[in-house]
Design a protein around this motif. Structure first.
Motif, PDB file in Angstrom:
ATOM      1  N   VAL A   1       0.789  -1.129   0.068  1.00 15.18           N
ATOM      2  CA  VAL A   1       0.027  -0.033   0.015  1.00 15.18           C
ATOM      3  C   VAL A   1       0.738   1.167  -0.004  1.00 15.18           C
ATOM      4  O   VAL A   1       1.942   1.387   0.880  1.00 15.18           O
ATOM      5  N   TRP A   2       0.510   2.117  -0.713  1.00 16.33           N
ATOM      6  CA  TRP A   2       1.265   3.394  -0.963  1.00 16.33           C
ATOM      7  C   TRP A   2       0.383   4.445  -1.505  1.00 16.33           C
ATOM      8  O   TRP A   2      -0.552   4.387  -1.946  1.00 16.33           O
ATOM      9  N   GLU A   3       0.624   5.781  -0.928  1.00 17.30           N
ATOM     10  CA  GLU A   3      -0.032   6.984  -1.370  1.00 17.30           C
ATOM     11  C   GLU A   3       0.376   7.388  -2.712  1.00 17.30           C
ATOM     12  O   GLU A   3       1.652   7.202  -3.046  1.00 17.30           O
ATOM     13  N   SER A   4      -0.524   7.994  -3.468  1.00 21.44           N
ATOM     14  CA  SER A   4      -0.064   8.447  -4.751  1.00 21.44           C
ATOM     15  C   SER A   4       1.060   9.170  -4.744  1.00 21.44           C
ATOM     16  O   SER A   4       0.956  10.379  -3.894  1.00 21.44           O
ATOM     17  N   GLY A   5       1.874   8.886  -5.729  1.00 23.72           N
ATOM     18  CA  GLY A   5       3.096   9.947  -5.757  1.00 23.72           C
ATOM     19  C   GLY A   5       4.272   9.449  -4.860  1.00 23.72           C
ATOM     20  O   GLY A   5       5.357   9.899  -4.722  1.00 23.72           O
ATOM     21  N   LYS A   6       3.979   8.378  -3.787  1.00 26.02           N
ATOM     22  CA  LYS A   6       4.833   8.063  -2.891  1.00 26.02           C
ATOM     23  C   LYS A   6       5.263   6.619  -2.898  1.00 26.02           C
ATOM     24  O   LYS A   6       5.197   6.058  -1.608  1.00 26.02           O
ATOM     25  N   ARG A   7       5.389   6.166  -3.960  1.00 24.40           N
ATOM     26  CA  ARG A   7       5.659   4.625  -4.031  1.00 24.40           C
ATOM     27  C   ARG A   7       6.878   4.148  -3.285  1.00 24.40           C
ATOM     28  O   ARG A   7       6.832   3.123  -2.562  1.00 24.40           O
ATOM     29  N   ASP A   8       7.849   4.912  -2.989  1.00 20.05           N
ATOM     30  CA  ASP A   8       8.997   4.501  -2.333  1.00 20.05           C
ATOM     31  C   ASP A   8       8.703   4.592  -0.731  1.00 20.05           C
ATOM     32  O   ASP A   8       9.470   3.875   0.104  1.00 20.05           O
ATOM     33  N   GLU A   9       7.565   5.198  -0.347  1.00 21.84           N
ATOM     34  CA  GLU A   9       7.304   5.122   1.030  1.00 21.84           C
ATOM     35  C   GLU A   9       6.306   4.038   1.393  1.00 21.84           C
ATOM     36  O   GLU A   9       5.529   4.140   2.513  1.00 21.84           O
ATOM     37  N   GLY A  10       5.858   3.167   0.482  1.00 26.54           N
ATOM     38  CA  GLY A  10       5.008   2.268   0.593  1.00 26.54           C
ATOM     39  C   GLY A  10       5.197   1.183   1.649  1.00 26.54           C
ATOM     40  O   GLY A  10       6.352   0.934   2.183  1.00 26.54           O
ATOM     41  N   GLN A  11       4.270   0.367   2.121  1.00 27.41           N
ATOM     42  CA  GLN A  11       4.498  -0.540   3.037  1.00 27.41           C
ATOM     43  C   GLN A  11       4.081  -2.081   2.742  1.00 27.41           C
ATOM     44  O   GLN A  11       2.928  -1.855   1.926  1.00 27.41           O
ATOM     45  N   MET A  12       4.383  -2.985   3.179  1.00 27.93           N
ATOM     46  CA  MET A  12       4.090  -4.398   2.911  1.00 27.93           C
ATOM     47  C   MET A  12       3.498  -4.906   4.353  1.00 27.93           C
ATOM     48  O   MET A  12       3.747  -4.682   5.213  1.00 27.93           O
ATOM     49  N   ILE A  13       2.145  -5.436   3.941  1.00 27.48           N
ATOM     50  CA  ILE A  13       1.282  -5.932   4.847  1.00 27.48           C
ATOM     51  C   ILE A  13       1.088  -7.381   4.811  1.00 27.48           C
ATOM     52  O   ILE A  13       0.273  -7.687   3.787  1.00 27.48           O
ATOM     53  N   ASP A  14       1.311  -8.294   5.476  1.00 26.61           N
ATOM     54  CA  ASP A  14       1.327  -9.616   5.455  1.00 26.61           C
ATOM     55  C   ASP A  14      -0.442 -10.070   5.466  1.00 26.61           C
ATOM     56  O   ASP A  14      -1.144  -9.546   6.561  1.00 26.61           O
TER      57      ASP A  14
ATOM     58  N   VAL B   1      -9.928 -16.578   1.214  1.00 34.41           N
ATOM     59  CA  VAL B   1      -9.908 -15.223   1.489  1.00 34.41           C
ATOM     60  C   VAL B   1      -8.863 -14.720   2.328  1.00 34.41           C
ATOM     61  O   VAL B   1      -8.684 -15.336   3.680  1.00 34.41           O
ATOM     62  N   TYR B   2      -7.960 -13.930   2.248  1.00 34.67           N
ATOM     63  CA  TYR B   2      -6.905 -13.420   2.863  1.00 34.67           C
ATOM     64  C   TYR B   2      -7.241 -11.928   3.328  1.00 34.67           C
ATOM     65  O   TYR B   2      -7.576 -11.190   2.377  1.00 34.67           O
ATOM     66  N   LYS B   3      -6.673 -11.499   4.328  1.00 30.50           N
ATOM     67  CA  LYS B   3      -7.090 -10.363   5.011  1.00 30.50           C
ATOM     68  C   LYS B   3      -5.922  -9.739   5.923  1.00 30.50           C
ATOM     69  O   LYS B   3      -4.894 -10.640   6.374  1.00 30.50           O
ATOM     70  N   ALA B   4      -5.924  -8.459   5.831  1.00 36.30           N
ATOM     71  CA  ALA B   4      -4.860  -7.685   6.836  1.00 36.30           C
ATOM     72  C   ALA B   4      -5.726  -6.068   6.993  1.00 36.30           C
ATOM     73  O   ALA B   4      -6.773  -5.721   6.260  1.00 36.30           O
ATOM     74  N   THR B   5      -5.070  -5.083   7.846  1.00 37.50           N
ATOM     75  CA  THR B   5      -5.613  -4.231   8.236  1.00 37.50           C
ATOM     76  C   THR B   5      -4.603  -2.933   8.133  1.00 37.50           C
ATOM     77  O   THR B   5      -3.444  -3.181   8.074  1.00 37.50           O
TER      78      THR B   5
ATOM     79  N   HIS C   1      -4.866  10.408   6.490  1.00 43.32           N
ATOM     80  CA  HIS C   1      -5.198  11.822   5.864  1.00 43.32           C
ATOM     81  C   HIS C   1      -5.914  11.762   4.485  1.00 43.32           C
ATOM     82  O   HIS C   1      -5.816  10.475   3.970  1.00 43.32           O
ATOM     83  N   ASP C   2      -6.837  12.613   4.112  1.00 44.58           N
ATOM     84  CA  ASP C   2      -7.217  12.444   2.628  1.00 44.58           C
ATOM     85  C   ASP C   2      -6.298  12.238   1.691  1.00 44.58           C
ATOM     86  O   ASP C   2      -4.937  12.697   1.540  1.00 44.58           O
ATOM     87  N   GLY C   3      -6.601  11.117   0.848  1.00 44.30           N
ATOM     88  CA  GLY C   3      -5.679  10.987  -0.377  1.00 44.30           C
ATOM     89  C   GLY C   3      -6.143   9.907  -1.095  1.00 44.30           C
ATOM     90  O   GLY C   3      -6.965   9.342  -1.218  1.00 44.30           O
ATOM     91  N   VAL C   4      -5.302   9.592  -2.514  1.00 50.21           N
ATOM     92  CA  VAL C   4      -5.574   8.466  -3.223  1.00 50.21           C
ATOM     93  C   VAL C   4      -4.509   7.517  -2.963  1.00 50.21           C
ATOM     94  O   VAL C   4      -3.358   7.649  -3.044  1.00 50.21           O
ATOM     95  N   TYR C   5      -4.709   6.310  -2.700  1.00 51.52           N
ATOM     96  CA  TYR C   5      -3.701   5.404  -2.346  1.00 51.52           C
ATOM     97  C   TYR C   5      -3.836   4.258  -3.308  1.00 51.52           C
ATOM     98  O   TYR C   5      -5.003   4.096  -3.996  1.00 51.52           O
ATOM     99  N   TYR C   6      -2.894   3.342  -3.534  1.00 53.34           N
ATOM    100  CA  TYR C   6      -2.650   2.137  -4.523  1.00 53.34           C
ATOM    101  C   TYR C   6      -2.706   1.021  -3.569  1.00 53.34           C
ATOM    102  O   TYR C   6      -1.692   1.159  -2.506  1.00 53.34           O
ATOM    103  N   MET C   7      -2.812  -0.248  -4.012  1.00 53.85           N
ATOM    104  CA  MET C   7      -2.638  -1.448  -3.272  1.00 53.85           C
ATOM    105  C   MET C   7      -2.379  -2.498  -4.277  1.00 53.85           C
ATOM    106  O   MET C   7      -3.319  -2.691  -5.390  1.00 53.85           O
ATOM    107  N   TYR C   8      -1.408  -3.184  -4.072  1.00 52.15           N
ATOM    108  CA  TYR C   8      -1.181  -4.562  -5.095  1.00 52.15           C
ATOM    109  C   TYR C   8      -1.434  -5.643  -3.888  1.00 52.15           C
ATOM    110  O   TYR C   8      -1.094  -5.552  -2.809  1.00 52.15           O
TER     111      TYR C   8
END
Length: 174
Positions: free
Chosen positions: A72-85, A93-97, A102-109
């Motif tokens: 998961v990372w915020e738009s424009g900040k890919r290098d600051e993303g985090q990996m969550i198991d 079905v696999y889950k994490a939280t 703050h307001d923003g557009v985020y992306y998730m792989y």
């Protein structure tokens, strides 16, 4: 003379025996690409626990032994993303939280590996009410670096070959 006659019969018989076809081994079965359906909402509230979720199937069956990591990372900040198991909940079905503060557009792989095969679908998540004019568009080519680097590399090498052939043609014409 008998030795020669024996040799004329024995040698071709031995050669025929060596040339018999053996039953071919079956080709190893290649696992199918896992089908990953992202179940996370595309719009979420701020400062609330957000459930990142993905359903994994392979060959039409739930996969309960996959490895799922949510990046998961915020738009424009890919290098600051985090990996969550991701943890298996039930029936593939696999889950994490996570929480967006703050307001923003985020992306998730949803990085998913099942039976040695990897798939990584991507989803945009809008948290709160971001100013969409300030959102940095995600460059698909830059984000899928392994595939595109291979493609770019192949394209570069074919361009190099084309240029080399053009130079050879020029030399031959002069």
């Amino acid at each position: 003379m008998k030795k020669w006659l024996f040799a004329l019969i024995a040698v071709p018989t031995l050669l025929l025996g060596c040339g018999e076809k053996k039953e071919a081994l079956p080709e190893p079965e290649v696992p199918q690409i896992p089908e990953v359906e992202i179940l996370t909402p595309k719009e979420v509230a701020l400062n609330e626990t957000i459930e990142l979720a993905a359903h994994v199937e392979q060959g039409g069956k739930n996969v309960d032994d996959a490895v799922v990591e949510f990046e998961v990372w915020e738009s424009g900040k890919r290098d600051e993303g985090q990996m969550i198991d991701g943890k298996l909940e039930q029936d593939g079905v696999y889950k994490a939280t996570t929480t967006f503060d703050h307001d923003g557009v985020y992306y998730m792989y949803a990085h998913t590996t099942a039976n040695g095969v990897h798939n990584m679908p991507k989803q945009q998540i809008i948290a709160g009410s971001p100013d969409m004019t300030k959102v940095v568009p995600e460059d698909e080519k830059a984000n899928n670096s392994m595939d595109n680097n291979m493609m770019d590399h192949n394209n570069d090498s074919s361009d190099d070959m084309d240029h080399e052939e053009e130079k050879k043609d020029e030399k031959n014409h002069h």
